[in-house]
Design an enzyme around this catalytic site. Structure first.
Site, PDB file in Angstrom:
ATOM      1  CG  ASN A 104      -1.674   1.318   1.381  1.00  0.00           C
ATOM      2  OD1 ASN A 104      -2.491   1.671   0.520  1.00  0.00           O
ATOM      3  ND2 ASN A 104      -1.363   2.065   2.438  1.00  0.00           N
ATOM      4  NE  ARG A 162     -10.739   0.679   0.068  1.00  0.00           N
ATOM      5  CZ  ARG A 162     -11.951   0.358  -0.362  1.00  0.00           C
ATOM      6  NH1 ARG A 162     -12.733   1.301  -0.867  1.00  0.00           N
ATOM      7  NH2 ARG A 162     -12.398  -0.886  -0.275  1.00  0.00           N
ATOM      8  CG  ASP A 171      -1.955   5.732  -0.191  1.00  0.00           C
ATOM      9  OD1 ASP A 171      -2.905   5.824  -0.970  1.00  0.00           O
ATOM     10  OD2 ASP A 171      -1.809   4.776   0.599  1.00  0.00           O
ATOM     11  NE  ARG A 199      -0.827  -9.561   7.699  1.00  0.00           N
ATOM     12  CZ  ARG A 199      -0.564  -8.281   7.915  1.00  0.00           C
ATOM     13  NH1 ARG A 199       0.438  -7.681   7.249  1.00  0.00           N
ATOM     14  NH2 ARG A 199      -1.308  -7.580   8.756  1.00  0.00           N
ATOM     15  CG  ASP A 201       0.545  -4.346   5.851  1.00  0.00           C
ATOM     16  OD1 ASP A 201       0.309  -4.694   7.015  1.00  0.00           O
ATOM     17  OD2 ASP A 201       0.715  -3.161   5.506  1.00  0.00           O
ATOM     18  CG  HIS A 205      -5.380   1.493   4.328  1.00  0.00           C
ATOM     19  ND1 HIS A 205      -5.975   2.617   4.852  1.00  0.00           N
ATOM     20  CD2 HIS A 205      -5.297   0.612   5.347  1.00  0.00           C
ATOM     21  CE1 HIS A 205      -6.238   2.429   6.137  1.00  0.00           C
ATOM     22  NE2 HIS A 205      -5.825   1.219   6.462  1.00  0.00           N
ATOM     23  CD  GLU A 238      -3.558  -5.612   8.391  1.00  0.00           C
ATOM     24  OE1 GLU A 238      -2.954  -4.939   7.534  1.00  0.00           O
ATOM     25  OE2 GLU A 238      -3.425  -5.424   9.614  1.00  0.00           O
ATOM     26  NE  ARG A 340      -2.012 -14.761  11.404  1.00  0.00           N
ATOM     27  CZ  ARG A 340      -2.338 -13.583  10.863  1.00  0.00           C
ATOM     28  NH1 ARG A 340      -1.958 -13.282   9.640  1.00  0.00           N
ATOM     29  NH2 ARG A 340      -3.070 -12.729  11.565  1.00  0.00           N
TER      30      ARG A 340
HETATM   31  O1  LIG Z   1       0.261   4.603  16.328  1.00  0.00           O
HETATM   32  C1  LIG Z   1       0.669   3.996  15.352  1.00  0.00           C
HETATM   33  N1  LIG Z   1      -0.076   3.904  14.176  1.00  0.00           N
HETATM   34  C2  LIG Z   1      -1.404   4.515  14.064  1.00  0.00           C
HETATM   35  C3  LIG Z   1      -2.483   3.479  14.429  1.00  0.00           C
HETATM   36  C4  LIG Z   1      -2.257   2.170  13.660  1.00  0.00           C
HETATM   37  O2  LIG Z   1      -2.428   2.444  12.262  1.00  0.00           O
HETATM   38  C5  LIG Z   1      -1.815   1.612  11.327  1.00  0.00           C
HETATM   39  C6  LIG Z   1      -2.532   0.641  10.654  1.00  0.00           C
HETATM   40  C7  LIG Z   1      -3.960   0.421  10.815  1.00  0.00           C
HETATM   41  C8  LIG Z   1      -4.575   0.301  12.057  1.00  0.00           C
HETATM   42  C9  LIG Z   1      -5.948   0.083  12.145  1.00  0.00           C
HETATM   43  C10 LIG Z   1      -6.720  -0.028  10.992  1.00  0.00           C
HETATM   44  O3  LIG Z   1      -8.068  -0.249  11.046  1.00  0.00           O
HETATM   45  C11 LIG Z   1      -6.107   0.073   9.760  1.00  0.00           C
HETATM   46  O4  LIG Z   1      -6.879  -0.065   8.652  1.00  0.00           O
HETATM   47  C12 LIG Z   1      -4.730   0.298   9.652  1.00  0.00           C
HETATM   48  O5  LIG Z   1      -1.931  -0.164   9.709  1.00  0.00           O
HETATM   49  C13 LIG Z   1      -0.614  -0.005   9.384  1.00  0.00           C
HETATM   50  C14 LIG Z   1      -0.064  -0.834   8.397  1.00  0.00           C
HETATM   51  C15 LIG Z   1       1.262  -0.681   8.040  1.00  0.00           C
HETATM   52  O6  LIG Z   1       1.798  -1.478   7.079  1.00  0.00           O
HETATM   53  C16 LIG Z   1       2.072   0.268   8.673  1.00  0.00           C
HETATM   54  C17 LIG Z   1       1.523   1.088   9.659  1.00  0.00           C
HETATM   55  O7  LIG Z   1       2.294   2.016  10.272  1.00  0.00           O
HETATM   56  C18 LIG Z   1       0.169   0.953  10.026  1.00  0.00           C
HETATM   57  C19 LIG Z   1      -0.436   1.801  11.045  1.00  0.00           C
HETATM   58  O8  LIG Z   1       0.256   2.669  11.641  1.00  0.00           O
HETATM   59  C20 LIG Z   1       2.032   3.303  15.378  1.00  0.00           C
HETATM   60  C21 LIG Z   1       3.140   4.295  15.060  1.00  0.00           C
HETATM   61  C22 LIG Z   1       3.350   4.111  13.561  1.00  0.00           C
HETATM   62  C23 LIG Z   1       3.126   2.636  13.330  1.00  0.00           C
HETATM   63  N2  LIG Z   1       2.151   2.301  14.353  1.00  0.00           N
HETATM   64  C24 LIG Z   1       1.373   1.190  14.358  1.00  0.00           C
HETATM   65  O9  LIG Z   1       0.569   1.031  15.265  1.00  0.00           O
HETATM   66  C25 LIG Z   1       1.485   0.174  13.271  1.00  0.00           C
HETATM   67  C26 LIG Z   1       0.439  -0.673  13.123  1.00  0.00           C
HETATM   68  C27 LIG Z   1       0.405  -1.757  12.120  1.00  0.00           C
HETATM   69  C28 LIG Z   1       1.498  -2.112  11.335  1.00  0.00           C
HETATM   70  C29 LIG Z   1       1.384  -3.156  10.427  1.00  0.00           C
HETATM   71  C30 LIG Z   1       0.180  -3.846  10.289  1.00  0.00           C
HETATM   72  O10 LIG Z   1       0.039  -4.884   9.405  1.00  0.00           O
HETATM   73  C31 LIG Z   1      -0.920  -3.466  11.090  1.00  0.00           C
HETATM   74  O11 LIG Z   1      -2.075  -4.136  10.946  1.00  0.00           O
HETATM   75  C32 LIG Z   1      -0.799  -2.442  11.988  1.00  0.00           C
HETATM   76 CA   LIG Z   2      -3.694   3.449  -0.311  1.00  0.00          CA
END
Ligand SMILES: O=C(NCCCOc1c(-c2ccc(O)c(O)c2)oc2cc(O)cc(O)c2c1=O)[C@@H]1CCCN1C(=O)/C=C/c1ccc(O)c(O)c1
Ligand SMILES: [Ca+2]
Length: 500
Positions: A104, A162, A171, A199, A201, A205, A238, A340
């Site tokens: 993404n 998206r 993005d 997967r 990720d 989005h 995901e 999983r």
């Molecule tokens: O507070 C944070 N993020 C904001 C809340 C979580 O939002 C994220 C989501 C997310 C959360 C909820 C949703 O409904 C959604 O559609 C997306 O997906 C991601 C996917 C990625 O490849 C990289 C990312 O930094 C994120 C991410 O920040 C911390 C600091 C930056 C990375 N991170 C994180 O918390 C990183 C989280 C993360 C990373 C990888 C993943 O595969 C994932 O599911 C979550």
């Molecule tokens: Ca996107």
């Protein structure tokens, strides 16, 4: 597509989160193969940013691997050559490799000169990633995203979700032929190495139509890597969908399976006492979840095991071991979805106002920030900071259980009207779970042939002896099941291959 390309007697995937490629190959040969695992989800193999103190005190957070800098296969898990060796060694023992792919986006904002795990340079201000190459034209800009910040501000707007940046991450425009071409080139390279699937990720989005266009242009899996002619990559997307948003997992089921986050949330609530276990009798589509053949299910994942992800504070993890093993046992005995198992590393939590300030902590690493190889203890558990839930007897024995009963339905459900449940899988397996605060003591129909069986939760069948409990089944298939609420594990399970 929806088939994991697994060997028919292997029905469970394990997520070896942040493991190095050499260590995964070792684990395939010394453990995963003999225990009947179908495959391994590995951490993103693409070069990522070296996140050094994005905020004070944060060093090398686990989520740095979700900020790609290029599609070169150089990460803290190893080199491209080590990746290829891992895929060959695991395939050779019947264990597939599924790659976690971050398609993404590229990175968030970083100062110029910020390093990357493969040494590539990049410039986030100009959205320049020369090692791919991607330039600003390959990203969604003001033409596609209408929010003032350029970031997602409202998950209620499907276009924003998206076309705008997720928390500032640049993005990519998967609608562009050039971007599609680079992604397809990457995925086909991994397919040529013998990877069995991916997967995707952050699929929420990306537009389903773009993902379908990409998936349709992937090569068949190579027959010289042991796949049948015409085999297609397994895809699981995901999509964090707990309801309440316009984007649903259902939009993506035409492309492959979808991660069903409701599953872990509902089970976490049930086993924590928010819901009586008796209601699990129709767990699955009856609870508004995806069709079983479209679902990838799990108790926790790398994100929500840290408390803030999807399912939040109800998610069960290794930190509540008794409930966790009960929920994993239920998942592995229950005929829904492709399962999983999470395999984690320890980190010291620092809960402040209900949030873990250490939820960013990365994998066990040495003074040079190299990931540490898991040590294997005499009792086959892991050391040196790795939890290795997949090496817990109650879990790997239920992996065996799921493989033994594969192809049967659920029958002969029993419950006590509260939190004691039991059921059969055809005539091949039986499980009882007690989450009440008083003993389960019942004569129950086990559906198994008469004989003596070893409980695979409290022990193993070794030298034709049960190291844990044994259960005698009568000619009517009934057995007296005794399961105190004070025992280490609230589960009894046995099957036709745990018979003495
Ligand atoms: O507070 C944070 N993020 C904001 C809340 C979580 O939002 C994220 C989501 C997310 C959360 C909820 C949703 O409904 C959604 O559609 C997306 O997906 C991601 C996917 C990625 O490849 C990289 C990312 O930094 C994120 C991410 O920040 C911390 C600091 C930056 C990375 N991170 C994180 O918390 C990183 C989280 C993360 C990373 C990888 C993943 O595969 C994932 O599911 C979550
Ligand atoms: Ca996107």
């Amino acid at each position: 597509q929806h088939d994991p390309n697994n060997l028919s007697d292997r029905q469970i995937m394990v997520h070896l989160f942040e493991w190095k490629w050499n260590d995964i190959a070792d684990e395939c040969e010394r453990f995963l193969s003999k225990m009947g695992f179908a495959g391994v989800q590995v951490s993103p193999p693409t070069e990522n940013v070296v996140a050094w103190e994005p905020t004070p005190g944060v060093k090398r957070p686990w989520w740095e691997r979700y900020q790609p800098v290029s599609y070169k296969l150089n990460t803290r898990s190893g080199t491209e050559q080590q990746f290829q060796d891992m895929v060959n060694r695991c395939n050779a023992v019947g264990v597939r490799i599924y790659c976690d792919m971050v398609l993404n986006h590229m990175t968030g904002d970083w100062p110029s000169g910020t390093p990357a795990t493969g040494g590539s340079s990049f410039n986030t201000g100009s959205k320049d990633y020369p090692a791919v190459p991607y330039s600003t034209y390959d990203f969604n800009g003001r033409d596609k995203c209408s929010t003032s910040s350029g970031n997602i501000e409202n998950y209620g707007d499907a276009n924003q979700v998206r076309n705008c940046q997720l928390v500032g991450l640049k993005d990519l425009n998967q609608g562009s032929d050039y971007v599609r071409g680079k992604i397809i080139e990457l995925l086909n390279r991994l397919i040529s190495y013998g990877v069995a699937g991916f997967r995707f990720d952050a699929s929420k989005h990306m537009w389903p139509g773009d993902l379908k266009a990409i998936a349709d242009r992937l090569n068949n899996l190579p027959t010289d890597k042991g796949f049948p002619a015409g085999a297609r990559a397994f895809i699981y997307q995901e999509v964090i969908d707990l309801g309440g948003e316009p984007i649903t997992g259902a939009e993506y089921v035409g492309i492959g399976r979808v991660t069903e986050f409701k599953y872990g949330k509902f089970l976490g609530e049930a086993f924590r006492g928010r819901n009586q276990l008796k209601y699990l009798k129709n767990f699955g589509e009856g609870w508004g979840m995806l069709a079983s053949g479209n679902a990838l299910v799990f108790i926790d994942n790398h994100d929500n095991q840290r408390g803030h992800g999807a399912g939040g504070d109800m998610i069960l993890t290794f930190r509540v071991p008794k409930l966790y093993k009960m929920a994993v046992a239920y998942m592995l005995a229950w005929p829904y979805g492709f399962t999983r198992v999470m395999s984690s590393y320890y980190w010291e939590q620092n809960i402040v106002n209900g949030q873990d300030k250490n939820d960013w902590v990365g994998p066990p690493s040495d003074s040079n920030w190299n990931i540490i190889t898991p040590t294997i203890n005499a009792d086959e558990t892991c050391g040196s900071g790795w939890v290795c839930e997949h090496r817990w007897r109650q879990i790997y024995n239920m992996v065996k259980f799921r493989n033994v009963v594969h192809g049967t339905t659920m029958n002969d459900w029993w419950d006590n009207g509260n939190n004691q449940i039991a059921f059969c899988r055809g005539g091949k397996g039986f499980i009882a779970i007690n989450n009440d605060n008083y003993p389960l003591q019942q004569s129950l129909q086990t559906c198994l042939p008469s004989g003596t069986y070893c409980d695979v939760i409290s022990g193993d069948l070794v030298n034709n002896q049960c190291t844990g409990k044994s259960i005698t089944v009568g000619s009517d298939g009934k057995a007296f099941i005794s399961l105190s609420n004070a025992e280490d594990d609230g589960v009894i399970a046995f099957h036709i291959q745990s018979a003495i």
